[in-house]
Scaffold this active site. Structure first.
Site, PDB file in Angstrom:
ATOM      1  N   SER A  23       0.828  -1.208   0.000  1.00 51.36           N
ATOM      2  CA  SER A  23       0.000   0.000   0.000  1.00 51.36           C
ATOM      3  C   SER A  23       0.866   1.262   0.000  1.00 51.36           C
ATOM      4  CB  SER A  23      -0.939   0.000   1.214  1.00 51.36           C
ATOM      5  OG  SER A  23      -0.205   0.048   2.418  1.00 51.36           O
ATOM      6  N   GLY A  24       2.185   1.098  -0.075  1.00 56.56           N
ATOM      7  CA  GLY A  24       3.051   2.268  -0.192  1.00 56.56           C
ATOM      8  C   GLY A  24       3.387   2.925   1.137  1.00 56.56           C
ATOM      9  N   LYS A  25       3.307   2.178   2.245  1.00 54.19           N
ATOM     10  CA  LYS A  25       3.599   2.753   3.567  1.00 54.19           C
ATOM     11  C   LYS A  25       5.038   3.220   3.659  1.00 54.19           C
ATOM     12  CE  LYS A  25       2.776  -1.052   5.674  1.00 54.19           C
ATOM     13  NZ  LYS A  25       2.524  -1.830   4.467  1.00 54.19           N
ATOM     14  N   ASP A  92      10.223   2.283  10.736  1.00 53.33           N
ATOM     15  CA  ASP A  92       9.559   1.441   9.736  1.00 53.33           C
ATOM     16  C   ASP A  92       9.232   0.080  10.343  1.00 53.33           C
ATOM     17  OD1 ASP A  92       8.451   1.002   7.246  1.00 53.33           O
ATOM     18  OD2 ASP A  92      10.309   0.212   6.377  1.00 53.33           O
ATOM     19  N   GLU A  93       8.288  -0.616   9.753  1.00 52.54           N
ATOM     20  CA  GLU A  93       7.863  -1.954  10.193  1.00 52.54           C
ATOM     21  C   GLU A  93       7.502  -1.948  11.682  1.00 52.54           C
ATOM     22  OE1 GLU A  93       7.332  -4.187   8.012  1.00 52.54           O
ATOM     23  OE2 GLU A  93       8.762  -3.958   6.369  1.00 52.54           O
ATOM     24  N   GLY A  94       6.759  -0.928  12.088  1.00 53.39           N
ATOM     25  CA  GLY A  94       6.404  -0.760  13.493  1.00 53.39           C
ATOM     26  C   GLY A  94       5.657  -1.946  14.084  1.00 53.39           C
ATOM     27  N   GLN A  95       4.987  -2.721  13.240  1.00 52.77           N
ATOM     28  CA  GLN A  95       4.187  -3.851  13.751  1.00 52.77           C
ATOM     29  C   GLN A  95       5.060  -4.928  14.387  1.00 52.77           C
ATOM     30  OE1 GLN A  95       4.656  -3.311  10.482  1.00 52.77           O
ATOM     31  NE2 GLN A  95       5.496  -5.207   9.644  1.00 52.77           N
ATOM     32  N   CYS A 149      -6.462  -4.525  -4.967  1.00 45.12           N
ATOM     33  CA  CYS A 149      -6.804  -5.949  -4.842  1.00 45.12           C
ATOM     34  C   CYS A 149      -6.356  -6.693  -6.103  1.00 45.12           C
ATOM     35  CB  CYS A 149      -8.309  -6.110  -4.632  1.00 45.12           C
ATOM     36  SG  CYS A 149      -8.811  -7.845  -4.604  1.00 45.12           S
ATOM     37  N   CYS A 182      -8.953  -6.909  -1.317  1.00 43.81           N
ATOM     38  CA  CYS A 182     -10.048  -6.147  -0.706  1.00 43.81           C
ATOM     39  C   CYS A 182     -10.736  -7.030   0.325  1.00 43.81           C
ATOM     40  CB  CYS A 182     -11.040  -5.684  -1.777  1.00 43.81           C
ATOM     41  SG  CYS A 182     -12.000  -7.040  -2.466  1.00 43.81           S
TER      42      CYS A 182
END
Ligand SMILES: [Zn+2]
Length: 213
Positions: A23-25, A92-95, A149, A182
Site C-alpha cells: 500500500s506504499g507505507k 519502519d515496520e512498526g508492527q 486488490c 479487498c
C-alpha cells in the site's frame, strides 16, 4: 520559556502510516523523511532487525527506494540512540515491535519531536497487528493507505498470505508470499497446526484474538 512558546516552537507529534502490504507505507515514510531533509530538519530512521529485505542498513520500499536506517532489536533502543538534535524520527515496520513502542513514541513526541511510524495495521489473519492499533489511538495523525486488490482491482486493505507459504505468525514477506486483497477477496488461511488439531469449523471464522484477552 513559557509552556505555550515551547509548544509552538516544538510541537511534538505522532503520525502513523498504516495499510496492508504493497500500500506504499514505506514509500510514504521515505517521502516524508526526504521532505524533512529538504527542510533541513535533523532526522533519523530506525527499523527492527527482523526485516532484512534488500539491505541490512537501509529502509527500502517495494520499488527499491532506499534511505539509510539504524537497525535495532528493541523499541527502547531508539531512546538510547536518538541524537539530541534530531527533530524527525522515522520508524519502519512498526508492527514488529512490542507495545513498548507506544511508550517510546510518546516520550519522543513529548520531547518535541515529530515521530513517523509506518506499519501493517492487520496481520495475515486480518487481526490488529502488534502495537499499531494503540499507536493509531494515541497518534495525532493516522494515514490509512490502500493497495490494489489482486483479484478485482478495488482498493485493497488486507494482506493475503498465499497457499503453501506456511502458518507461522511472523513471516517477513517478499514477492510471491503475499498479495493485497479487498475485504471481499481476503480469505485468511487456517494455520497448518489448526488443520492438524482442530475439526472443520464449517466456514465459521476464527474469533478475533482480542476476544482471547
Ligand atoms: Zn477484491
Amino acid at each position: 520559556m513559557s509552556l505555550y512558546s515551547r509548544l509552538v516552537k516544538h510541537p511534538g507529534w505522532i503520525e502513523v502510516i498504516v495499510g496492508c502490504m504493497y500500500s506504499g507505507k514505506t514509500e510514504e515514510l521515505i517521502r516524508q523523511i526526504r521532505r524533512a531533509e529538504i527542510a533541513k530538519q535533523a532526522h533519523q530512521l530506525f527499523k527492527p532487525r527482523i526485516d532484512n529485505r534488500y539491505s541490512e542498513s537501509s529502509v527500502a520500499s517495494h520499488n527499491q527506494n532506499l534511505q539509510s536506517a539504524i537497525i535495532i532489536d528493541h523499541a527502547y533502543e531508539i531512546l538510547d540512540r536518538v541524537n539530541a538534535d534530531t527533530e524527525v524520527v522515522g520508524i519502519d515496520e512498526g508492527q514488529f515491535f512490542t507495545n513498548d513502542l507506544v511508550e517510546v513514541a510518546g516520550q519522543l513526541a513529548n520531547s518535541g519531536r515529530r515521530v513517523l511510524i509506518a506499519g501493517l495495521d492487520t496481520d495475515w489473519k486480518g487481526r490488529p497487528f502488534g502495537p499499531i492499533p494503540q499507536l493509531m489511538a494515541v497518534a495525532e495523525e493516522v494515514r490509512k493507505q490502500h493497495a490494489i486488490c489482486m483479484v478485482c482491482g478495488s482498493p485493497a486493505t488486507r494482506t493475503q498470505r498465499l497457499p503453501g507459504v506456511g502458518g507461522q505468525d511472523i513471516l517477513v514477506g517478499s514477492d510471491g508470499m503475499y498479495e493485497a486483497r479487498c475485504r471481499s477477496h481476503f480469505k485468511p488461511l487456517p494455520s497448518e497446526d489448526s488443520l492438524l488439531t482442530q475439526p472443520p469449523n464449517h466456514g465459521k471464522t476464527e474469533k478475533p484474538h482480542f476476544m482471547d484477552l
